[in-house]
Design an enzyme around this catalytic site. Structure first.
Site, PDB file in Angstrom:
ATOM      1  N   TYR A  33      -2.867 -10.101  90.390  1.00 43.16           N
ATOM      2  CA  TYR A  33      -2.813 -10.166  88.931  1.00 43.16           C
ATOM      3  C   TYR A  33      -3.287  -8.862  88.320  1.00 43.16           C
ATOM      4  O   TYR A  33      -3.844  -7.993  89.008  1.00 43.16           O
ATOM      5  CB  TYR A  33      -3.663 -11.334  88.415  1.00 43.16           C
ATOM      6  N   LYS A 149      -6.236  -6.601  94.065  1.00 40.18           N
ATOM      7  CA  LYS A 149      -6.586  -7.474  92.933  1.00 40.18           C
ATOM      8  C   LYS A 149      -5.895  -8.827  93.114  1.00 40.18           C
ATOM      9  O   LYS A 149      -4.922  -9.151  92.428  1.00 40.18           O
ATOM     10  CB  LYS A 149      -6.194  -6.794  91.618  1.00 40.18           C
ATOM     11  N   GLU A 182     -20.030  -4.025  93.276  1.00 41.88           N
ATOM     12  CA  GLU A 182     -19.545  -4.045  91.886  1.00 41.88           C
ATOM     13  C   GLU A 182     -19.908  -5.372  91.259  1.00 41.88           C
ATOM     14  O   GLU A 182     -20.519  -6.231  91.904  1.00 41.88           O
ATOM     15  CB  GLU A 182     -18.029  -3.806  91.842  1.00 41.88           C
ATOM     16  N   LEU A 206     -12.804  -2.754  93.611  1.00 40.17           N
ATOM     17  CA  LEU A 206     -11.556  -2.555  92.895  1.00 40.17           C
ATOM     18  C   LEU A 206     -11.589  -1.185  92.218  1.00 40.17           C
ATOM     19  O   LEU A 206     -12.610  -0.810  91.638  1.00 40.17           O
ATOM     20  CB  LEU A 206     -11.369  -3.649  91.838  1.00 40.17           C
TER      21      LEU A 206
HETATM   22  N1  PMP Z   1     -13.972  -4.963  89.673  1.00 38.00           N
HETATM   23  C1  PMP Z   1     -13.483  -6.211  89.671  1.00 38.00           C
HETATM   24  C2  PMP Z   1     -13.824  -7.122  90.804  1.00 38.00           C
HETATM   25  C3  PMP Z   1     -12.679  -6.668  88.609  1.00 38.00           C
HETATM   26  O1  PMP Z   1     -12.183  -7.910  88.609  1.00 38.00           O
HETATM   27  C4  PMP Z   1     -12.409  -5.790  87.526  1.00 38.00           C
HETATM   28  C5  PMP Z   1     -11.606  -6.277  86.358  1.00 38.00           C
HETATM   29  N2  PMP Z   1     -10.252  -6.103  86.564  1.00 38.00           N
HETATM   30  C6  PMP Z   1     -12.944  -4.496  87.580  1.00 38.00           C
HETATM   31  C7  PMP Z   1     -13.709  -4.115  88.664  1.00 38.00           C
HETATM   32  C8  PMP Z   1     -12.701  -3.508  86.467  1.00 38.00           C
HETATM   33  O2  PMP Z   1     -11.366  -3.075  86.498  1.00 38.00           O
HETATM   34  P1  PMP Z   1     -10.624  -2.609  85.170  1.00 38.00           P
HETATM   35  O3  PMP Z   1     -11.455  -1.532  84.568  1.00 38.00           O
HETATM   36  O4  PMP Z   1      -9.304  -2.127  85.650  1.00 38.00           O
HETATM   37  O5  PMP Z   1     -10.534  -3.816  84.281  1.00 38.00           O
END
Ligand code: PMP
Length: 283
Positions: A33, A149, A182, A206
Site C-alpha cells: 500500500y 510497505k 523506526e 521503510l
Molecule cells: N515507517 C513506517 C513503518 C511507516 O509505515 C511509514 C508511513 N508510511 C513511515 C516510516 C514514513 O513514511 P512516509 O514518510 O513515506 O509516510
C-alpha cells in the site's frame, strides 16, 4: 457528501466498496500500500510514492496492476470525487483473488486495486506540532522486511495499542542490539549538538518519503546530517527528537518512555524544521 472509493475499475460508494473474501490481501496480507497527503487539493510527492509502490510490488513479486500514469489518473479522480482539499489517499494493491492456498496462484490472477480518501485537519496537526508527542519503546517484532510497505501491520498495530494504553502517541521499535529502528508508521530521528541523526536505509526500515524530503530540506539549510543507527539510551540523552511521516510531517517527540527529551518542550531545531518543511510544502 458520500465518500467514494475506487475498487478494481469502478468508483463506488464507500459503504458498498468491497473486495472478495478470497482476496489474498485479506487472507495472507499478500498486498502492499501507499498513503499520499493531499494539501490544498494537490497530491504531494506522488512520484516518489509511486516509485516506492513499484519497489514494494517487486519485493512481493506482484505484477504492476496499471501504469503509474493510469494510477495517477485514478488517484486524482478519487480526490476529485471526494472533493478532498486536505487529507490522504490510501491505495492498496493485492496479489488478487484465488482459492486459498499459501503458494502463489497457478493461474494468472489480476492484482486487486483499491483507493480510498480520508479528510484530515492539518490545522490540528500544526497545533500538535507545537506540543509534541510522547513515545514508548518496544521490542522489534515485525518481519525482517519492513522496507517493503506491505499491509502486514499486526506488529505495528499491537505496538501502537501498547503505546496508547501507556498514555503515549506512538512506539519506537528497538532491535536486538538496543538500536531504534523506526516508529509504528513513521521514521525516528534525534538531534544532538545540532546534528540530525536518523537510521540509515536498509531492509530494517521503510524508506520514508518524508524522511527523504526532510533530508534534502535540511541539506539546503546547511544542517549537519548523519544517517546511522542510534540506541534508546542515546535517544533519551538527545537534545531533541522527532518523527517524520506523510500524515505527521515533522512531529516533535518530547518524551521517550516517560523521560523528558531536553527540557521536555519542543526544541529550536524542531521548530525550524517544521517551519521550513511547511514552507517547502506550501511553497
Ligand atoms: N515507517 C513506517 C513503518 C511507516 O509505515 C511509514 C508511513 N508510511 C513511515 C516510516 C514514513 O513514511 P512516509 O514518510 O513515506 O509516510
Amino acid at each position: 457528501l458520500s465518500r467514494i472509493a475506487y475498487v478494481n475499475g469502478s468508483y463506488v460508494y464507500h459503504l458498498g466498496a468491497m473486495v472478495h473474501v478470497e482476496d489474498r490481501g485479506y487472507q495472507f496480507s499478500d498486498a502492499v500500500y501507499e498513503v499520499v497527503a493531499v494539501l490544498n487539493g494537490k497530491i504531494l510527492d506522488l512520484e516518489p510514492h509511486l516509485a516506492r509502490l513499484g519497489r514494494s510490488l517487486a519485493g512481493l513479486q506482484i505484477g504492476s496492476p496499471m501504469s503509474n500514469k493510469a494510477l495517477s489518473v485514478v488517484l486524482n479522480e478519487v480526490r476529485r470525487l471526494n472533493r478532498l482539499r486536505n487529507g490522504i489517499l490510501y491505495f492498496q494493491v493485492s496479489r488478487g483473488v484465488a482459492t486459498r492456498e499459501h503458494g502463489f496462484p497457478n493461474t494468472e490472477v489480476k492484482p486487486s486495486v483499491v483507493v480510498t480518501a480520508k479528510r484530515l485537519n492539518f490545522d490540528a496537526i500544526k497545533k500538535k506540532q507545537q506540543l509534541g508527542i510522547n513515545v514508548i519503546t518496544t521490542a522489534e517484532t515485525r518481519w525482517a522486511r519492513p522496507d517493503i510497505k506491505s499491509v502486514c501491520l499486526l506488529a505495528n498495530v499491537l505496538a501502537k495499542a501498547k503505546a496508547n494504553k501507556n498514555g503515549a502517541t506512538d512506539a519506537w521499535f528497538v532491535d536486538n542490539d538496543g538500536m531504534v529502528t523506526e516508529g509504528t508508521a513513521n521514521n525516528a530521528w534525534i538531534i544532538k549538538d545540532n546534528m540530525l541523526i536518523t537510521r540509515e536505509l536498509s531492509n530494517d526500515i521503510l524508506a520514508g518519503i518524508t524522511r527523504h524530503t526532510l533530508l534534502s530540506v535540511a541539506n539546503d539549510l546547511g544542517m549537519k546530517i548523519c544517517e546511522r543507527s542510534f540506541s534508546v539510551v542515546e535517544a533519551k540523552g538527545a537534545d531533541e527528537a522527532f518523527i517524520t511521516s506523510t500524515t505527521n510531517f515533522v512531529m516533535p517527540v518530547v518524551k521517550i518512555d516517560e523521560q523528558k527529551i531536553g527540557d521536555g518542550k519542543v526544541g529550536q531545531v524542531c521548530k525550524k524544521l517544521i517551519k521550513f518543511y511547511w514552507n517547502y510544502l506550501e511553497g
